[in-house]
Design a protein around this motif. Sequence first.
Motif, PDB file in Angstrom:
ATOM      1  N   ALA A 278       0.699  -1.162   0.035  1.00  0.00           N
ATOM      2  CA  ALA A 278      -0.001  -0.115   0.010  1.00  0.00           C
ATOM      3  C   ALA A 278       0.867   1.114  -0.032  1.00  0.00           C
ATOM      4  CB  ALA A 278      -0.940   0.177   1.201  1.00  0.00           C
ATOM      5  N   GLY A 279       2.062   1.165   0.663  1.00  0.00           N
ATOM      6  CA  GLY A 279       2.846   2.378   0.657  1.00  0.00           C
ATOM      7  C   GLY A 279       3.418   2.586  -0.644  1.00  0.00           C
ATOM      8  N   ILE A 280       3.622   1.822  -1.359  1.00  0.00           N
ATOM      9  CA  ILE A 280       4.029   1.997  -2.851  1.00  0.00           C
ATOM     10  C   ILE A 280       2.667   2.264  -3.872  1.00  0.00           C
ATOM     11  CG2 ILE A 280       4.849   1.190  -4.979  1.00  0.00           C
ATOM     12  CD1 ILE A 280       7.095   1.688  -3.104  1.00  0.00           C
ATOM     13  N   SER A 281       1.705   1.657  -3.671  1.00  0.00           N
ATOM     14  CA  SER A 281       0.632   1.821  -4.520  1.00  0.00           C
ATOM     15  C   SER A 281      -0.246   2.987  -4.204  1.00  0.00           C
ATOM     16  CB  SER A 281      -0.435   0.689  -4.023  1.00  0.00           C
ATOM     17  OG  SER A 281       0.265  -0.684  -4.455  1.00  0.00           O
ATOM     18  N   TYR A 282      -0.235   3.725  -3.395  1.00  0.00           N
ATOM     19  CA  TYR A 282      -0.931   4.858  -2.830  1.00  0.00           C
ATOM     20  C   TYR A 282      -0.038   6.184  -3.092  1.00  0.00           C
ATOM     21  CZ  TYR A 282      -4.962   1.636  -2.457  1.00  0.00           C
ATOM     22  OH  TYR A 282      -5.909   0.990  -2.656  1.00  0.00           O
ATOM     23  N   ARG A 283       1.236   6.036  -3.378  1.00  0.00           N
ATOM     24  CA  ARG A 283       1.799   7.355  -3.566  1.00  0.00           C
ATOM     25  C   ARG A 283       1.281   8.360  -4.679  1.00  0.00           C
ATOM     26  NH1 ARG A 283       8.263   6.181  -2.426  1.00  0.00           N
ATOM     27  NH2 ARG A 283       8.128   5.120  -0.546  1.00  0.00           N
ATOM     28  N   PRO A 284       1.438   9.542  -4.513  1.00  0.00           N
ATOM     29  CA  PRO A 284       2.233  10.314  -3.432  1.00  0.00           C
ATOM     30  C   PRO A 284       1.311  10.649  -2.220  1.00  0.00           C
ATOM     31  CG  PRO A 284       1.636  11.720  -5.161  1.00  0.00           C
ATOM     32  CD  PRO A 284       1.203  10.411  -5.684  1.00  0.00           C
ATOM     33  N   VAL A 285       1.735  10.996  -1.192  1.00  0.00           N
ATOM     34  CA  VAL A 285       0.701  11.622  -0.216  1.00  0.00           C
ATOM     35  C   VAL A 285       0.236  12.614  -0.406  1.00  0.00           C
ATOM     36  CG1 VAL A 285       0.809  12.495   2.171  1.00  0.00           C
ATOM     37  CG2 VAL A 285       2.169  10.387   1.673  1.00  0.00           C
ATOM     38  N   ARG A 286      -1.093  12.756  -0.270  1.00  0.00           N
ATOM     39  CA  ARG A 286      -2.094  13.728  -0.605  1.00  0.00           C
ATOM     40  C   ARG A 286      -2.984  14.067   0.589  1.00  0.00           C
ATOM     41  NH1 ARG A 286      -4.167  10.474  -4.983  1.00  0.00           N
ATOM     42  NH2 ARG A 286      -2.633   9.009  -3.541  1.00  0.00           N
ATOM     43  N   GLU A 287      -2.957  15.217   1.162  1.00  0.00           N
ATOM     44  CA  GLU A 287      -3.714  15.586   2.457  1.00  0.00           C
ATOM     45  C   GLU A 287      -5.006  16.605   2.298  1.00  0.00           C
ATOM     46  OE1 GLU A 287      -0.195  15.199   5.737  1.00  0.00           O
ATOM     47  OE2 GLU A 287      -0.998  17.367   5.085  1.00  0.00           O
ATOM     48  N   ARG A 288      -6.046  16.266   2.853  1.00  0.00           N
ATOM     49  CA  ARG A 288      -6.969  17.215   3.015  1.00  0.00           C
ATOM     50  C   ARG A 288      -6.758  18.112   3.984  1.00  0.00           C
ATOM     51  NH1 ARG A 288     -10.797  12.754   1.499  1.00  0.00           N
ATOM     52  NH2 ARG A 288     -11.823  13.453  -0.304  1.00  0.00           N
ATOM     53  N   LYS A 289      -7.221  19.342   3.748  1.00  0.00           N
ATOM     54  CA  LYS A 289      -7.263  20.707   4.613  1.00  0.00           C
ATOM     55  C   LYS A 289      -8.042  20.507   5.892  1.00  0.00           C
ATOM     56  CE  LYS A 289      -6.068  23.784   1.135  1.00  0.00           C
ATOM     57  NZ  LYS A 289      -6.506  25.080   0.197  1.00  0.00           N
ATOM     58  N   LYS A 290      -7.861  20.751   6.993  1.00  0.00           N
ATOM     59  CA  LYS A 290      -8.195  20.933   8.259  1.00  0.00           C
ATOM     60  C   LYS A 290      -9.709  21.432   8.263  1.00  0.00           C
ATOM     61  CE  LYS A 290      -8.026  23.586  11.668  1.00  0.00           C
ATOM     62  NZ  LYS A 290      -7.769  24.449  13.042  1.00  0.00           N
ATOM     63  N   ASP A 291      -9.920  22.475   7.597  1.00  0.00           N
ATOM     64  CA  ASP A 291     -11.595  22.914   7.540  1.00  0.00           C
ATOM     65  C   ASP A 291     -12.385  22.114   6.586  1.00  0.00           C
ATOM     66  OD1 ASP A 291     -10.465  25.021   8.747  1.00  0.00           O
ATOM     67  OD2 ASP A 291     -10.458  26.715   6.982  1.00  0.00           O
ATOM     68  N   THR A 292     -11.601  21.379   5.695  1.00  0.00           N
ATOM     69  CA  THR A 292     -12.359  20.423   4.771  1.00  0.00           C
ATOM     70  C   THR A 292     -12.798  19.061   5.542  1.00  0.00           C
ATOM     71  OG1 THR A 292     -11.195  21.033   2.558  1.00  0.00           O
ATOM     72  CG2 THR A 292     -12.484  19.062   2.749  1.00  0.00           C
ATOM     73  N   ILE A 293     -11.795  18.772   6.350  1.00  0.00           N
ATOM     74  CA  ILE A 293     -12.108  17.533   7.447  1.00  0.00           C
ATOM     75  C   ILE A 293     -13.174  17.845   8.443  1.00  0.00           C
ATOM     76  CG2 ILE A 293     -11.105  16.119   9.110  1.00  0.00           C
ATOM     77  CD1 ILE A 293      -8.177  16.633   7.539  1.00  0.00           C
ATOM     78  N   VAL A 294     -13.077  18.984   8.839  1.00  0.00           N
ATOM     79  CA  VAL A 294     -13.989  19.374   9.986  1.00  0.00           C
ATOM     80  C   VAL A 294     -15.344  19.459   9.474  1.00  0.00           C
ATOM     81  CG1 VAL A 294     -14.708  21.236  11.487  1.00  0.00           C
ATOM     82  CG2 VAL A 294     -12.351  20.503  11.596  1.00  0.00           C
ATOM     83  N   ARG A 295     -15.568  19.997   8.248  1.00  0.00           N
ATOM     84  CA  ARG A 295     -16.779  20.152   7.558  1.00  0.00           C
ATOM     85  C   ARG A 295     -17.221  18.730   7.263  1.00  0.00           C
ATOM     86  NH1 ARG A 295     -17.503  20.146   2.116  1.00  0.00           N
ATOM     87  NH2 ARG A 295     -15.113  20.657   1.722  1.00  0.00           N
TER      88      ARG A 295
END
Length: 626
Positions: A278-295
């Motif tokens: 999974a560490g290879i298959s789902y590269r690269p790292v992409r993050e959601r912003k905090k405000d989006t996560i809270v919403r």
Amino acid sequence: MIVKDQLEKILYRVNSPTRYIGDEWNAVKKEWTPDKIKVAVAFPDVYEIGMSHLGLKIIYHLLNKQDDIICERTYAPWVDMEEELRKNDIPLFSLESKHEIKDFDILGFTLQYEMSYTNILTMIDLAGLPLHSKDRGEEYPLVIGGGSTVFNPEPLAPFFDLFFIGEAETGIVELVRRYDQYKQRGLNREDILLKLSEIPGVYVPSLYELEYGNEGQVVSIDTVKPGVKERIKKQVVNDLDKSFHPVDFIVPYKSIVHDRAVVEIARGCTRGCRFCAAGISYRPVRERKKDTIVRLADKILTSTGYEELSLVSLSTIDYSGIEDLIKTLATRYEDRRISISLPSLRVDRFSVNLAKEVQRVRKSGLTFAPEAGTQRLRDVINKGVKEEDLYEAVTSAFKEGWSTLKLYFMIGLPTETEEDIAGIVKLAKKVLELGKEIRRSNKKKMKPIKVQVSVSTFIPKPFTPFQWVAMDDKDTIIEKQNYLKKNLRGRGLSFSWNDPDLSILEGIFSRGDRRLASTLEQAWAMGCRFDGWNEHFNMDKWLRAFEKSGVDIDTYLKKRDINEILPWDHIDMGVSKKFLIKEYEAALRGETTEDCRNGYCPGCAVCFNLDAKLELVGADNSENQG
């Protein structure tokens, strides 16, 4: 045909009938009209496992957001339900409308685990479809597959019309609509598949052929028609923050494995553990912003009524703004008694402090994964954990009041020695003793200290630096397990392990090719079902299936040469083979590789090859850093 009336006659005879009734809160039921494209999404395991899978939730709700598409669910019927369906001539059906699966335009499977493959054949057969793609005429649904094991789909190739390689949000809607357009234009099935193969990420296995050598190795992978792409490139979501995430999760009537609200806060992992597919298959790292996560969290909790929120990612604790995010959510929901859960922890004090923060409402156990018993072997696998990190983390956990800890290890890792196995025992006993010392000195009353040691068997996976190594044979696995059983004893210590036969079978299929399809079909015909469930797994049947199909097990367990063609070499994961070889060689030298989120580029080439990049939001919720 709608099978609802027939179901009412048999459901009282099966275990857990709520698996099959549908009508849950937030289930989407659309009117069946001729202008709608009908898609059945299938999970090849029981309802309570499939309902817990985030990927299936994303596809289900994404497709149902489209006015021209109807998407409904089906799961693998338990053995008692399969018996009733066959005895009463009831075909496999969807939960929402109870239509036969054969009535749909597309049947899409989520592929998550090699040991669910026999269930796929069961579901195709119960749906009334020919098992093999080549035998299906125009009247049958298109059978497609996607998910985490799709990166080596070869053992399933004869049974599927096509696979989607990568993250389905990028292309599933286009795929569904183009299939419908080609059908409306009157194209035959063969021409439709050829046209669909032009879509990025779509792999039509019938357009490729593999040739094998005298020693069982693949000697060539060729296209069978001119113009067909030679390699199928993985598709990725470039901006996870803007990517679709469902909020109206279906709320089941019965308990499921992960019965809680879920927000995917990041995708991908760059820690570089060399055993981790999974560490290879789902590269690269992409993050959601905090405000989006809270919403998203607010909407999901309101829509579902759940009292637990899980923040999911391959490595949740590595989210760049995790401390700020946790404090925000814990404060926001504390009055409503909504707990926050982290599915993964690093082996460090920081993780313990965060666990303390998220478990204000209700405290559960902690799991740490050193993976190996010695520092030498942890360096080989690039785990990035020092022994002092573990002792510091568990000491902190015991001092904060946790009395039960779980430690996760693997056996059979490349270059493993007897000293590494003994190191598991030494480390576990040291953790137990630390806990007991803290309990004795603690003025507050603590429950007795318990250390649960869970050990699985290493399985070489495609697209990892260890895809070339040999897997331990059964006798070797059992010998190591017996040593651990003998030595991980005593008050406060418990030990769990997995079935060596099951591990070996998974290892065979994880690096398998199309020749395994005949073995799979033989095993299924002999009654193999739910192979990942101990009560149903039958290795004797599988051994007979290998014998009948003439497939040599050792071909798939032995060491591979780094220059040989691998059955999945026509799949392009974005990570270069040159990088995997470099990491394999570094592992054999015991050298570690730094995490690229720290600013060092190890040269995996995924950002360049997939036109994607590392997306970190930062603790201050700022824009991308990478």
